[in-house]
Enzyme design. Structure first.
Site, PDB file in Angstrom:
ATOM      1  N   LYS A 108      37.029  37.668  36.541  1.00  0.00           N
ATOM      2  CA  LYS A 108      35.749  38.389  36.610  1.00  0.00           C
ATOM      3  C   LYS A 108      35.786  39.580  37.553  1.00  0.00           C
ATOM      4  O   LYS A 108      35.203  40.622  37.280  1.00  0.00           O
ATOM      5  CB  LYS A 108      34.639  37.410  36.990  1.00  0.00           C
ATOM      6  CG  LYS A 108      34.945  36.632  38.254  1.00  0.00           C
ATOM      7  CD  LYS A 108      34.565  35.168  38.188  1.00  0.00           C
ATOM      8  CE  LYS A 108      35.318  34.426  39.266  1.00  0.00           C
ATOM      9  NZ  LYS A 108      34.886  33.093  39.521  1.00  0.00           N
ATOM     10  N   VAL A 135      32.538  34.258  32.993  1.00  0.00           N
ATOM     11  CA  VAL A 135      31.142  34.120  33.426  1.00  0.00           C
ATOM     12  C   VAL A 135      30.611  32.744  33.038  1.00  0.00           C
ATOM     13  O   VAL A 135      30.666  32.351  31.873  1.00  0.00           O
ATOM     14  CB  VAL A 135      30.245  35.204  32.779  1.00  0.00           C
ATOM     15  CG1 VAL A 135      28.815  35.089  33.280  1.00  0.00           C
ATOM     16  CG2 VAL A 135      30.790  36.597  33.032  1.00  0.00           C
ATOM     17  N   GLY A 137      31.511  29.642  33.452  1.00  0.00           N
ATOM     18  CA  GLY A 137      32.405  28.564  33.015  1.00  0.00           C
ATOM     19  C   GLY A 137      32.244  28.120  31.573  1.00  0.00           C
ATOM     20  O   GLY A 137      32.697  28.791  30.652  1.00  0.00           O
ATOM     21  N   ILE A 139      29.433  27.709  29.774  1.00  0.00           N
ATOM     22  CA  ILE A 139      28.301  28.217  28.966  1.00  0.00           C
ATOM     23  C   ILE A 139      28.818  29.404  28.143  1.00  0.00           C
ATOM     24  O   ILE A 139      29.311  30.371  28.713  1.00  0.00           O
ATOM     25  CB  ILE A 139      27.121  28.710  29.854  1.00  0.00           C
ATOM     26  CG1 ILE A 139      26.705  27.634  30.870  1.00  0.00           C
ATOM     27  CG2 ILE A 139      25.942  29.132  28.988  1.00  0.00           C
ATOM     28  CD1 ILE A 139      25.629  28.094  31.850  1.00  0.00           C
ATOM     29  N   GLY A 190      36.945  21.901  47.100  1.00  0.00           N
ATOM     30  CA  GLY A 190      37.674  22.901  46.309  1.00  0.00           C
ATOM     31  C   GLY A 190      36.775  23.815  45.502  1.00  0.00           C
ATOM     32  O   GLY A 190      37.218  24.488  44.580  1.00  0.00           O
ATOM     33  N   ASP A 204      30.744  37.303  43.880  1.00  0.00           N
ATOM     34  CA  ASP A 204      31.137  36.658  42.622  1.00  0.00           C
ATOM     35  C   ASP A 204      29.985  36.739  41.606  1.00  0.00           C
ATOM     36  O   ASP A 204      30.190  37.072  40.436  1.00  0.00           O
ATOM     37  CB  ASP A 204      31.517  35.200  42.905  1.00  0.00           C
ATOM     38  CG  ASP A 204      31.829  34.421  41.650  1.00  0.00           C
ATOM     39  OD1 ASP A 204      32.922  34.636  41.091  1.00  0.00           O
ATOM     40  OD2 ASP A 204      30.994  33.614  41.204  1.00  0.00           O
ATOM     41  N   LYS A 208      29.864  38.857  37.898  1.00  0.00           N
ATOM     42  CA  LYS A 208      29.426  38.262  36.624  1.00  0.00           C
ATOM     43  C   LYS A 208      28.206  39.003  36.081  1.00  0.00           C
ATOM     44  O   LYS A 208      28.095  39.236  34.875  1.00  0.00           O
ATOM     45  CB  LYS A 208      29.121  36.781  36.825  1.00  0.00           C
ATOM     46  CG  LYS A 208      30.352  35.958  37.199  1.00  0.00           C
ATOM     47  CD  LYS A 208      29.943  34.569  37.694  1.00  0.00           C
ATOM     48  CE  LYS A 208      31.137  33.722  38.078  1.00  0.00           C
ATOM     49  NZ  LYS A 208      30.752  32.507  38.816  1.00  0.00           N
TER      50      LYS A 208
HETATM   51  N1  HSE Z   1      33.415  30.491  42.482  1.00  0.00           N
HETATM   52  C1  HSE Z   1      32.796  30.419  41.192  1.00  0.00           C
HETATM   53  C2  HSE Z   1      31.479  29.653  41.330  1.00  0.00           C
HETATM   54  C3  HSE Z   1      33.707  29.734  40.222  1.00  0.00           C
HETATM   55  O1  HSE Z   1      31.269  29.003  42.346  1.00  0.00           O
HETATM   56  O2  HSE Z   1      30.662  29.738  40.437  1.00  0.00           O
HETATM   57  C4  HSE Z   1      33.330  29.974  38.794  1.00  0.00           C
HETATM   58  O3  HSE Z   1      33.329  31.318  38.462  1.00  0.00           O
END
Ligand code: HSE
Length: 429
Positions: A108, A135, A137, A139, A190, A204, A208
């Site tokens: 991304k 974007v 995961g 969905i 993680g 992040d 997206k």
């Molecule tokens: N770091 C991202 C999140 C991972 O927490 O949504 C998935 O893009």
């Protein structure tokens, strides 16, 4: 026409890459039966050969240099799962496209900044660039915007698109724990990106959002224009105060397109508890789209994780083999003004928290500055703190954000604040 066999190379074998290998193995027959397509992994590559992984990689051809895979004539499509802005990812994508290979990526940050360059190159070379996993995961929001909602004039898109921040905020709320404590837990589990600022700084989500805006409104990709604020200044006190007045705090990503103006923003907001956005907990993502024909449609599901993200990657491979691919970044008109972030002036109420010196006249001076900027107080509460300090919580009547900003600058000059004030917009969605 389908190419019934597609030779796939996977570069990057972390959680998602391993998940793709596992899923391809598990679903090989199912994919073949349902689509007639055979997806064959012909090469793999990662930084570390010996790392313990959730899948057995020994049956696959290991190629140490990802750039060699990008040139391998036996490979039809490269799945780039190296991540972040690693220069290797950039080189692999460019090299693969230049060598006539399709590319599937979940990168991304790279796409948000340089997606149009790679798409232009892919178009020139007659190959596909797909990124469903980049974007939200699991969905399938990219396909929804590219295909299912294509006849809709979309005016607004908003939601929670960073699972880590949502996990932290919901855990703070449910367990009554401070930000730093829950952040450490998210890291242990993680969830947090290797550079945590990407998650908690809202970057992040901004990556997206830039990708989604482009698809939703047909505007040019413009990550730099996303107004971005993170969650690391939010305290458990803010969450509890929001709860008392019927709200939750969410890191909301919002893009609006109106009168040829695009506004993109990622920032914490107070959202009424009854809103579907407020009800999304943990690492789940949610995206609401307002379209002319569909009204408001909401999509929710896992925003990350091995299975959901691998599912999106593999769906892209099937789409490529079926020759289904749409242009995305290149449809935006780069010359018009629509890609600038021009905030439409609108009034909102704000939640404010100040930590002040507890001395005579302090509240009078502070409220005087708000009043000078035309900001009226709706609710106010003072709570004593040790060392002659006090917390002051305020909810304002509706005011312009610019006016609040000006008032906060004036308040800072009074030198009565012991910490940077917290100001969060109350968003009625
Ligand atoms: N770091 C991202 C999140 C991972 O927490 O949504 C998935 O893009």
């Amino acid at each position: 026409m389908n190419k019934s066999k597609l030779n796939v190379a996977i570069i990057g074998l972390g959680t998602v890459g391993s998940g793709v290998l596992r899923l391809l193995n598990k679903q090989k027959n199912n994919i073949k039966n349902r689509t007639g397509i055979e997806l064959r992994v012909v090469a793999i590559s990662a930084k570390n050969t010996t790392k313990k992984r959730s899948v057995d990689i020994s049956p696959f051809r290991w190629i140490a240099s990802p750039l060699n895979i990008a040139k391998d004539p036996n490979v039809d499509v490269i799945v780039e799962l190296i991540g972040d802005m690693d220069n290797t990812a950039r080189k692999v994508i460019r090299e693969a496209i230049n060598n006539g290979k399709h590319v599937v990526t979940a990168n991304k940050s790279l796409l948000a900044k340089e997606g149009s360059i790679y798409e232009e190159l892919a178009r020139e070379k007659g190959v596909f660039l797909r990124y469903e996993a980049a974007v939200a995961g699991g969905i399938p929001i990219i396909k929804v915007l590219q295909d299912s909602l294509i006849v809709n004039k979309i005016s607004k898109l908003y939601g929670v698109i960073n699972g880590t921040c949502n996990f932290i905020l919901t855990k703070m709320e449910s367990d009554g724990r401070e930000y730093s404590d829950v952040f450490s837990e998210a890291q242990r589990l993680g969830y947090v990106e290797s550079d945590p600022r990407l998650d908690i700084g809202g970057i992040d989500s901004a990556h997206k959002l830039a990708l989604l805006s482009c698809l939703a409104f047909g505007t040019a990709l413009n990550f730099k224009a996303v107004k971005t604020e993170g969650i690391d200044h939010i305290s458990i006190e803010d969450i509890q105060e929001a709860d008392l007045i019927g709200y939750k705090i969410k890191l909301l990503a919002t893009a609006e397109y109106s009168k040829n103006k695009l506004t993109q923003e990622v920032s914490p907001k107070l959202i009424r508890k009854g809103s579907p956005i407020a009800q999304v907990n943990g690492s789940t993502n949610i995206i609401a789209i307002e379209g002319e024909e569909i009204g408001t449609t909401v999509f929710s599901g896992p925003g990350a994780g091995m299975g959901p993200t691998a599912s999106s990657v593999v769906s892209d491979l099937v789409a490529i083999a079926s020759r289904k691919s749409k242009s995305t970044f290149l449809t935006g008109d780069k010359t018009n003004s629509s890609n600038r972030n021009e905030k439409v002036s609108k009034k909102s109420s704000f939640y404010l928290r100040f930590v002040l010196k507890d001395k005579p006249g302090v509240i009078a001076r502070l409220s005087g500055k708000l009043s000078n900027c035309g900001i009226s107080i709706n609710q106010m509460k003072q709570k004593p703190l040790p060392k002659q300090r006090a917390t002051l919580i305020m909810i304002t009547h509706k005011a312009l954000e610019e006016s609040l900003k000006k008032a906060l600058i004036d308040i800072k000059k009074l030198k009565i604040c012991e910490q940077k004030p917290v100001a969060i917009e109350i968003q009625e969605i």
